[in-house]
Motif scaffolding. Structure first.
Motif, PDB file in Angstrom:
ATOM      1  N   SER B 261       0.835  -1.205   0.000  1.00  5.27           N
ATOM      2  CA  SER B 261       0.000   0.000   0.000  1.00  5.27           C
ATOM      3  C   SER B 261       0.865   1.248   0.000  1.00  5.27           C
ATOM      4  CB  SER B 261      -0.925   0.024   1.222  1.00  5.27           C
ATOM      5  OG  SER B 261      -0.189   0.400   2.383  1.00  5.27           O
ATOM      6  N   ALA B 262       0.221   2.373  -0.293  1.00  3.70           N
ATOM      7  CA  ALA B 262       0.925   3.655  -0.238  1.00  3.70           C
ATOM      8  C   ALA B 262      -0.079   4.716   0.170  1.00  3.70           C
ATOM      9  CB  ALA B 262       1.530   3.999  -1.593  1.00  3.70           C
ATOM     10  N   SER B 263       0.409   5.709   0.883  1.00  2.59           N
ATOM     11  CA  SER B 263      -0.442   6.856   1.239  1.00  2.59           C
ATOM     12  C   SER B 263       0.242   8.118   0.782  1.00  2.59           C
ATOM     13  CB  SER B 263      -0.665   6.910   2.752  1.00  2.59           C
ATOM     14  OG  SER B 263      -1.856   6.295   3.087  1.00  2.59           O
ATOM     15  N   LEU B 264      -0.471   8.908  -0.002  1.00  3.61           N
ATOM     16  CA  LEU B 264       0.106  10.151  -0.500  1.00  3.61           C
ATOM     17  C   LEU B 264      -0.579  11.328   0.202  1.00  3.61           C
ATOM     18  CD1 LEU B 264       1.911   9.003  -2.628  1.00  3.61           C
ATOM     19  CD2 LEU B 264      -0.329   8.134  -3.232  1.00  3.61           C
ATOM     20  N   PRO B 265       0.187  12.224   0.823  1.00  2.41           N
ATOM     21  CA  PRO B 265      -0.450  13.410   1.392  1.00  2.41           C
ATOM     22  C   PRO B 265      -0.985  14.284   0.254  1.00  2.41           C
ATOM     23  CG  PRO B 265       1.929  13.617   1.504  1.00  2.41           C
ATOM     24  CD  PRO B 265       1.650  12.264   0.969  1.00  2.41           C
ATOM     25  N   MET B 266      -2.204  14.793   0.442  1.00  2.00           N
ATOM     26  CA  MET B 266      -2.768  15.676  -0.590  1.00  2.00           C
ATOM     27  C   MET B 266      -2.503  17.103  -0.152  1.00  2.00           C
ATOM     28  SD  MET B 266      -6.310  13.669  -1.252  1.00  2.00           S
ATOM     29  CE  MET B 266      -6.616  14.031  -2.958  1.00  2.00           C
ATOM     30  N   ARG B 267      -1.670  17.765  -0.905  1.00  2.00           N
ATOM     31  CA  ARG B 267      -1.226  19.081  -0.484  1.00  2.00           C
ATOM     32  C   ARG B 267      -1.780  20.133  -1.415  1.00  2.00           C
ATOM     33  NH1 ARG B 267       3.590  17.772   0.204  1.00  2.00           N
ATOM     34  NH2 ARG B 267       4.049  17.812   2.421  1.00  2.00           N
ATOM     35  N   TYR B 268      -2.367  21.193  -0.826  1.00  2.00           N
ATOM     36  CA  TYR B 268      -2.807  22.337  -1.622  1.00  2.00           C
ATOM     37  C   TYR B 268      -2.074  23.563  -1.113  1.00  2.00           C
ATOM     38  CZ  TYR B 268      -5.578  26.030  -3.591  1.00  2.00           C
ATOM     39  OH  TYR B 268      -5.964  27.161  -4.262  1.00  2.00           O
ATOM     40  N   GLU B 269      -1.318  24.189  -1.970  1.00  2.00           N
ATOM     41  CA  GLU B 269      -0.426  25.276  -1.568  1.00  2.00           C
ATOM     42  C   GLU B 269       0.447  24.756  -0.440  1.00  2.00           C
ATOM     43  OE1 GLU B 269      -2.870  28.762  -1.227  1.00  2.00           O
ATOM     44  OE2 GLU B 269      -2.809  29.006  -3.397  1.00  2.00           O
ATOM     45  N   ASP B 270       0.339  25.250   0.774  1.00  2.00           N
ATOM     46  CA  ASP B 270       1.194  24.668   1.803  1.00  2.00           C
ATOM     47  C   ASP B 270       0.436  23.836   2.820  1.00  2.00           C
ATOM     48  OD1 ASP B 270       3.410  27.464   1.742  1.00  2.00           O
ATOM     49  OD2 ASP B 270       3.718  25.408   1.026  1.00  2.00           O
ATOM     50  N   ILE B 272      -1.848  20.651   4.059  1.00  2.00           N
ATOM     51  CA  ILE B 272      -2.248  19.268   3.749  1.00  2.00           C
ATOM     52  C   ILE B 272      -3.722  19.156   4.068  1.00  2.00           C
ATOM     53  CG2 ILE B 272      -1.955  16.844   4.376  1.00  2.00           C
ATOM     54  CD1 ILE B 272       0.923  17.345   4.820  1.00  2.00           C
ATOM     55  N   ILE B 273      -4.515  18.797   3.064  1.00  2.00           N
ATOM     56  CA  ILE B 273      -5.956  18.734   3.296  1.00  2.00           C
ATOM     57  C   ILE B 273      -6.441  17.305   3.521  1.00  2.00           C
ATOM     58  CG2 ILE B 273      -6.371  20.835   1.981  1.00  2.00           C
ATOM     59  CD1 ILE B 273      -7.335  19.161  -0.321  1.00  2.00           C
ATOM     60  N   GLY B 274      -5.545  16.330   3.284  1.00  2.00           N
ATOM     61  CA  GLY B 274      -5.969  14.944   3.489  1.00  2.00           C
ATOM     62  C   GLY B 274      -4.941  14.000   2.895  1.00  2.00           C
ATOM     63  N   ALA B 275      -5.357  12.756   2.679  1.00  2.00           N
ATOM     64  CA  ALA B 275      -4.435  11.780   2.090  1.00  2.00           C
ATOM     65  C   ALA B 275      -5.174  10.847   1.162  1.00  2.00           C
ATOM     66  CB  ALA B 275      -3.743  10.980   3.184  1.00  2.00           C
ATOM     67  N   LEU B 276      -4.441  10.412   0.114  1.00  2.00           N
ATOM     68  CA  LEU B 276      -4.978   9.430  -0.826  1.00  2.00           C
ATOM     69  C   LEU B 276      -4.256   8.117  -0.538  1.00  2.00           C
ATOM     70  CD1 LEU B 276      -6.594   8.771  -3.431  1.00  2.00           C
ATOM     71  CD2 LEU B 276      -4.586   9.475  -4.714  1.00  2.00           C
ATOM     72  N   SER B 277      -5.004   7.105  -0.145  1.00  2.00           N
ATOM     73  CA  SER B 277      -4.387   5.834   0.209  1.00  2.00           C
ATOM     74  C   SER B 277      -4.722   4.782  -0.836  1.00  2.00           C
ATOM     75  CB  SER B 277      -4.869   5.389   1.587  1.00  2.00           C
ATOM     76  OG  SER B 277      -4.487   6.355   2.544  1.00  2.00           O
ATOM     77  N   LEU B 278      -3.658   4.040  -1.256  1.00  3.04           N
ATOM     78  CA  LEU B 278      -3.812   3.096  -2.363  1.00  3.04           C
ATOM     79  C   LEU B 278      -3.352   1.694  -1.951  1.00  3.04           C
ATOM     80  CD1 LEU B 278      -2.100   5.477  -4.913  1.00  3.04           C
ATOM     81  CD2 LEU B 278      -4.545   5.206  -4.558  1.00  3.04           C
ATOM     82  N   TYR B 279      -3.974   0.685  -2.563  1.00  2.50           N
ATOM     83  CA  TYR B 279      -3.672  -0.709  -2.216  1.00  2.50           C
ATOM     84  C   TYR B 279      -3.512  -1.517  -3.486  1.00  2.50           C
ATOM     85  CZ  TYR B 279      -5.295   0.982   2.222  1.00  2.50           C
ATOM     86  OH  TYR B 279      -5.442   1.717   3.367  1.00  2.50           O
ATOM     87  N   SER B 280      -2.437  -2.334  -3.503  1.00  5.66           N
ATOM     88  CA  SER B 280      -2.209  -3.171  -4.672  1.00  5.66           C
ATOM     89  C   SER B 280      -2.149  -4.626  -4.227  1.00  5.66           C
ATOM     90  CB  SER B 280      -0.889  -2.779  -5.342  1.00  5.66           C
ATOM     91  OG  SER B 280      -0.530  -3.748  -6.309  1.00  5.66           O
ATOM     92  N   ASP B 281      -2.453  -5.536  -5.179  1.00  9.29           N
ATOM     93  CA  ASP B 281      -2.337  -6.957  -4.819  1.00  9.29           C
ATOM     94  C   ASP B 281      -0.934  -7.471  -5.106  1.00  9.29           C
ATOM     95  OD1 ASP B 281      -4.222  -8.174  -7.748  1.00  9.29           O
ATOM     96  OD2 ASP B 281      -2.488  -6.843  -7.530  1.00  9.29           O
ATOM     97  N   LEU B 282      -0.039  -6.578  -5.563  1.00  7.84           N
ATOM     98  CA  LEU B 282       1.340  -7.005  -5.824  1.00  7.84           C
ATOM     99  C   LEU B 282       2.237  -6.456  -4.726  1.00  7.84           C
ATOM    100  CD1 LEU B 282       1.451  -6.114  -9.629  1.00  7.84           C
ATOM    101  CD2 LEU B 282       1.273  -8.411  -8.633  1.00  7.84           C
ATOM    102  N   PRO B 283       3.000  -7.311  -4.084  1.00  6.99           N
ATOM    103  CA  PRO B 283       3.935  -6.783  -3.088  1.00  6.99           C
ATOM    104  C   PRO B 283       4.972  -5.914  -3.777  1.00  6.99           C
ATOM    105  CG  PRO B 283       3.908  -9.210  -3.090  1.00  6.99           C
ATOM    106  CD  PRO B 283       3.080  -8.760  -4.247  1.00  6.99           C
ATOM    107  N   GLY B 284       5.416  -4.876  -3.082  1.00  6.06           N
ATOM    108  CA  GLY B 284       6.472  -4.027  -3.629  1.00  6.06           C
ATOM    109  C   GLY B 284       6.054  -3.217  -4.838  1.00  6.06           C
ATOM    110  N   TYR B 285       4.774  -3.054  -5.037  1.00  4.19           N
ATOM    111  CA  TYR B 285       4.305  -2.356  -6.234  1.00  4.19           C
ATOM    112  C   TYR B 285       4.685  -0.876  -6.218  1.00  4.19           C
ATOM    113  CZ  TYR B 285       1.159  -0.579  -9.810  1.00  4.19           C
ATOM    114  OH  TYR B 285       0.658   0.040 -10.919  1.00  4.19           O
ATOM    115  N   PHE B 286       4.692  -0.289  -5.021  1.00  2.00           N
ATOM    116  CA  PHE B 286       4.876   1.162  -4.936  1.00  2.00           C
ATOM    117  C   PHE B 286       6.349   1.515  -4.839  1.00  2.00           C
ATOM    118  CE2 PHE B 286       0.490   2.108  -4.943  1.00  2.00           C
ATOM    119  CZ  PHE B 286      -0.152   1.059  -4.299  1.00  2.00           C
ATOM    120  N   THR B 287       6.978   1.564  -6.012  1.00  2.00           N
ATOM    121  CA  THR B 287       8.393   1.908  -6.084  1.00  2.00           C
ATOM    122  C   THR B 287       8.552   3.425  -5.998  1.00  2.00           C
ATOM    123  OG1 THR B 287       8.221   2.106  -8.459  1.00  2.00           O
ATOM    124  CG2 THR B 287       8.852  -0.053  -7.589  1.00  2.00           C
ATOM    125  N   GLU B 288       9.813   3.862  -5.875  1.00  2.00           N
ATOM    126  CA  GLU B 288      10.099   5.304  -5.823  1.00  2.00           C
ATOM    127  C   GLU B 288       9.530   6.026  -7.030  1.00  2.00           C
ATOM    128  OE1 GLU B 288      12.245   5.882  -2.269  1.00  2.00           O
ATOM    129  OE2 GLU B 288      12.114   7.399  -3.842  1.00  2.00           O
TER     130      GLU B 288
END
Lengths: 146, 564
Positions: B261-270, B272-288
């Motif tokens: 999984s990965a969580s991305l902070p949702m940033r507007y100007e400076d 943070i208004i929330g976060a977008l969280s994502l889930y994959s069925d593949l391990p290690g999917y969220f590379t740099e």
């Protein structure tokens, strides 16, 4: 049969009635003036109904001096009924009122008034207006055929 | 003769040696196979490529190359078709199974070898391992897909102003484009550390049900979502099954098939208004690299969300404003109606008693003249005079009120012509007076002719009145060029007024002269001011006692050049 010419004055204000009669007298207009105090009575008189049943409908006044703000039935309504009946449709009606309102003027004419005169506040002017009306409608004007 | 045979033999042996070199030691895999799939000969490279220890091992173990080496048998059938048709095939890409089960990509060039009679003896094939290239290609395609997702996102988000639809679209788009298992958006709540889910898409089966996510440093804030917000950085969990911080949600996540999984902070100007969280069925999917792209997406989404929020705010303000305007309008209309009714009854009811007062006092004077003494006559005259003034006052008041209620017309108006008419009417009332009147010709303005006529009537009759004691009375109407535009004026050389009282001049009923000096109700100028203001203009006055007065008024150009 020579029938006496008379004026029908429809006016609810007794002061104005007194002033009108006085003005007519002052200028030697000696015709009889029949006074009706409200719209309903005026209609009863003209169409010989109600209190005035039995009157000869054919014996219409030379002209009608009609105030607009009347109790029971308004002046404009009276005018409407006069114009609606073929026996009285051509009867000369002079609206004689205090109202300066544009819409009264407009409606009066559109309903078929022959003339619209505003009552002056000043007595001399008032008397003069009554005089002129009397002269015009009784003498100068040709009445409609009976 | 022997020499040439020897030369020939040597040449042949040399050729064969060279061939053997290429075959044995070349880098390309070479194989001779029968149509049925038996291996006749195989070189070291081929064996190595396919994971066999030696060519011999491969020949021993593989009975049907189509079934055992080709990852997809249909590929070999396809090659055989082409070979049958063209006699050769070049550049054919397909996948092979290695001995250990691994998959590689190969590029095959092959030709048919036939006997003299045209019977197929074997296929002579050369192949190259292109796994590396293929992987690179796939990665490129992956990146293209990701960029495409961003592009689609910016297009989609541009059009959405409904915030709920936007939230849904943000989740749906990323799940579909990246083949994710699930995505959800959490918004920061004002005044607390709660993270409130506002939309979720994908295989979620109540993943977030009864789960409290926060972003403070407490157990409920230790998940990637909380951390992403708290630290302001993207958080990735490569293997959910092994991650200690996933404790709270571990079971559910595993049950739903989430492996990374990965969580991305949702940033507007400076902010943070929330976060977008994502889930994959593949391990290690969220590379740099992927996280970089996803962060851009999350930022885009944040901008769009802010836009939608602002849009909603504006709409609600607009709605509120509209409501208030409607309320005010209703109130004003009601007030207007009341005023109209009042004016109407005034015009009737007040006049009649006045007429009676005037009439009967007149009649008294006429009929009982002889019975009255000087004082009595004087009293009657006063009663008469008072009723006259009252009548005038009523007229002026009605006029003033009518000015406010009347609907304004906007049309071209010849001010000069109106003024001439007004002057004529004034002259007729007092024909004996000698007054010089100068009206500038061709004064064209835009406004309501009736109301402007009233303005001129008032100003000109004032000028007429206040010059009544002057010998050489002069009244002028004209226009001046000033910085802000054209200014119209009515000027007289009459009684004038003291500038000290100029502020009171335009108030209703305010007079700067006593009634014995000059008659008047003091309503005229208030009417003028009201009318000019309704036209969007201003009035002002200048005067000097004994010298005269000038009244200026503007009729702004914005009311001109308007198409009806």
């Amino acid at each position: 049969m020579k029938r006496d010419k008379y004026i029908l004055l429809v006016e609810d204000n007794p002061d104005d009635v007194a002033l009108t009669l006085r003005a007519l007298k002052k200028h030697n207009i000696g015709n009889e003036v029949v006074v009706m105090e409200d719209g309903a009575q005026a209609l009863d008189f003209i169409f010989a109904t109600g209190e005035h049943a039995g009157r000869d409908v054919g014996h219409l006044p030379e002209f009608v001096m009609l105030d607009l703000k009347l109790p029971k039935v308004s002046g404009l309504e009276v005018l409407k009924r006069i114009r609606a009946d073929e026996r009285t449709a051509m009867l000369p009606v002079v609206i004689f009122t205090s109202s300066k309102e544009e819409r009264d003027l407009a409606e009066g004419y559109s309903l078929g008034a022959n003339s619209y005169v505003r009552k002056p506040v000043e007595f001399d002017e008032f008397a003069e207006a009554v005089h002129q009306l009397g002269l015009y409608w009784l003498i100068l004007n040709e009445p409609p055929p009976r | 003769m022997d020499e040439s045979r020897e030369d020939l033999l040597a040449a042949l042996q040399e050729a064969e040696r060279k061939y053997r070199n290429i075959f044995e030691d070349g880098l390309l895999g070479i194989a001779l196979t029968t149509p049925e799939g038996r291996l006749l000969e195989v070189n070291k490279a081929f064996a190595a490529l396919t994971g066999y220890k030696s060519p011999q091992q491969m020949i021993d173990e593989v009975t049907n190359v189509g079934e055992e080496v080709y990852a997809d048998q249909a590929s070999r059938e396809r090659i055989k078709e082409i070979l049958a048709r063209d006699g050769m095939v070049s550049g054919f890409e397909t996948r092979f199974k290695r001995r250990d089960g691994g998959i590689i990509w190969v590029l095959i060039n092959s030709r048919v070898v036939m006997d003299a009679g045209g019977k197929v003896l074997y296929f002579d094939s050369m192949l190259e391992d292109i796994t590396a290239r293929k992987l690179a290609e796939e990665e490129m395609q992956g990146k293209m897909r990701e960029l495409n997702a961003l592009y689609l996102a910016s297009q989609a988000f541009l059009g959405l102003t409904d915030i709920e639809l936007l939230h849904e679209e943000i989740c749906r788009l990323i799940v579909d484009q990246f083949g994710l298992r699930m995505a959800w958006i959490g918004i920061l709540e004002e005044g607390s550390y709660e993270v409130r889910p506002v939309s979720i898409y994908g295989e979620e089966a109540d993943y977030l049900k009864n789960i409290r996510v926060t972003w403070d440093d407490t157990p409920s804030g230790q998940g990637p979502t909380g951390k992403a917000i708290r630290c302001g950085q993207a958080q990735a969990v490569d293997r959910i099954d092994e991650d200690p911080e996933y404790t709270v949600w571990h079971e559910r996540a595993m049950a739903l098939g989430y492996r990374s999984s990965a969580s991305l902070p949702m940033r507007y100007e400076d902010r943070i208004i929330g976060a977008l969280s994502l889930y994959s069925d593949l391990p290690g999917y969220f590379t740099e690299d992927r996280l970089r792209v996803l962060q851009s997406y999350a930022n885009l989404a944040a901008v769009a969300m802010r836009r939608a929020a602002l849009h909603a705010e504006v709409k609600s303000y607009a709605g509120e404003l509209e409501r208030r305007v409607a309320e005010r309008t209703a109130e004003l209309e009601a007030a207007n109606h009341e005023l109209e009714a009042f004016s109407y009854s005034v015009s009737h009811d007040l006049r009649a008693p006045l007429r009676a007062m005037d009439g009967f006092s007149k009649m008294l004077m006429e009929d009982y003249h002889d019975s009255l003494d000087e004082t009595g006559r004087d009293y009657l005259a006063r009663v008469h005079g008072a009723s006259q003034r009252m009548a005038q006052l009523i007229d002026d008041l009605l006029s003033l009120s009518r000015v406010t209620r009347a609907e304004m017309r906007r049309e071209p108006v010849d001010l000069s012509a109106l003024a001439l008419e007004a002057v004529e009417a004034i002259r007729r009332k007092e024909p004996e007076r000698r007054v010089e009147v100068a009206i500038a010709p061709g004064l064209e303005v835009w406004g309501d002719p009736r109301l402007l006529g009233l303005v001129l009537e008032n100003l000109l009759s004032n000028a007429w009145k206040f010059t009544s004691r002057s010998d050489e009375a002069r009244i002028e109407l004209g226009a001046l060029e000033e910085a802000e535009g054209l200014v119209y004026f009515v000027k007289d050389n009459g009684a004038g007024f003291e500038m000290a009282y100029v502020d009171k001049l335009f108030n209703a009923f305010q007079r700067l002269h006593s009634a014995s000096e000059y008659p008047g109700t003091g309503v005229g100028l208030a009417t003028v001011q009201r009318i000019v203001r309704r036209h969007g203009g201003q009035v002002r006055a200048e005067g000097e006692t004994g010298k005269g007065a000038t009244f200026y008024f503007t009729l702004p150009p914005s009311l001109r050049n308007c198409d009806p």
